[in-house]
Design a protein around this motif. Structure first.
Motif, PDB file in Angstrom:
ATOM      1  N   ALA A  88       0.868  -1.189   0.000  1.00  0.00           N
ATOM      2  CA  ALA A  88       0.000   0.000   0.000  1.00  0.00           C
ATOM      3  C   ALA A  88       0.897   1.229   0.000  1.00  0.00           C
ATOM      4  CB  ALA A  88      -0.919   0.003   1.220  1.00  0.00           C
ATOM      5  N   GLU A  89       0.806   2.027  -1.057  1.00  0.00           N
ATOM      6  CA  GLU A  89       1.631   3.242  -1.143  1.00  0.00           C
ATOM      7  C   GLU A  89       1.223   4.266  -0.092  1.00  0.00           C
ATOM      8  OE1 GLU A  89       4.261   3.236  -3.056  1.00  0.00           O
ATOM      9  OE2 GLU A  89       3.686   1.320  -3.974  1.00  0.00           O
ATOM     10  N   GLN A  90      -0.079   4.392   0.137  1.00  0.00           N
ATOM     11  CA  GLN A  90      -0.641   5.279   1.168  1.00  0.00           C
ATOM     12  C   GLN A  90      -1.411   4.408   2.159  1.00  0.00           C
ATOM     13  OE1 GLN A  90       0.069   8.577   1.154  1.00  0.00           O
ATOM     14  NE2 GLN A  90       1.275   8.185  -0.689  1.00  0.00           N
ATOM     15  N   GLU A  91      -1.786   4.987   3.300  1.00  0.00           N
ATOM     16  CA  GLU A  91      -2.519   4.202   4.288  1.00  0.00           C
ATOM     17  C   GLU A  91      -3.766   3.570   3.676  1.00  0.00           C
ATOM     18  OE1 GLU A  91      -2.952   5.217   8.647  1.00  0.00           O
ATOM     19  OE2 GLU A  91      -5.009   5.607   7.938  1.00  0.00           O
ATOM     20  N   CYS A  92      -3.950   2.309   3.960  1.00  0.00           N
ATOM     21  CA  CYS A  92      -5.077   1.534   3.445  1.00  0.00           C
ATOM     22  C   CYS A  92      -5.649   0.720   4.596  1.00  0.00           C
ATOM     23  CB  CYS A  92      -4.585   0.618   2.326  1.00  0.00           C
ATOM     24  SG  CYS A  92      -5.856  -0.446   1.615  1.00  0.00           S
TER      25      CYS A  92
END
Length: 121
Positions: A88-92
């Motif tokens: 996950a590149e950003q919070e997921c």
């Protein structure tokens, strides 16, 4: 007494990335919530399928032969024995559904690996 639970509120229990928390059970399956950011580790679960459902954000699951992109509302089941790496590149935020016997990172042990006791806490 029976009572309902709020899935979004269950994420309040998650304070660290890659540290799932058990929030329910259906027969021998555990329902776990987790917050992801970055990547976990390449691993497999030899005897268990693992379902990823994206509640908030987006992620992808790297498989040896392809990459599966998941967005809010999407789910994907990683079949037993298939090596995979969640990213996950950003919070997921995800809901995992998997048998109680499933080891967090399969036979791979990293600083991110959580025992079932830690996941139940």
């Amino acid at each position: 007494m029976f009572e309902s639970k709020n899935l979004l509120q269950a994420f309040d229990r998650v304070t660290d990335y890659w540290s799932p928390k058990v929030v329910g059970r259906v027969n021998d399956q555990l329902l776990k919530v987790a917050k992801l950011k970055g990547h976990l580790v390449w691993h497999a679960h030899d005897d268990e399928d693992e379902l990823f459902y994206v509640v908030k954000g987006q992620m992808h699951i790297e498989l040896e032969q392809q990459v599966v992109d998941l967005h809010e509302g999407d789910f994907f089941t990683v079949p037993r024995g298939v090596r995979h790496n969640p990213v996950a590149e950003q919070e997921c935020w995800i809901l995992l559904i998997e048998p109680a016997s499933t080891k967090h990172t399969g036979d791979e042990v990293t600083p991110q690996t959580r025992s079932l006791d830690e996941q139940l806490a």
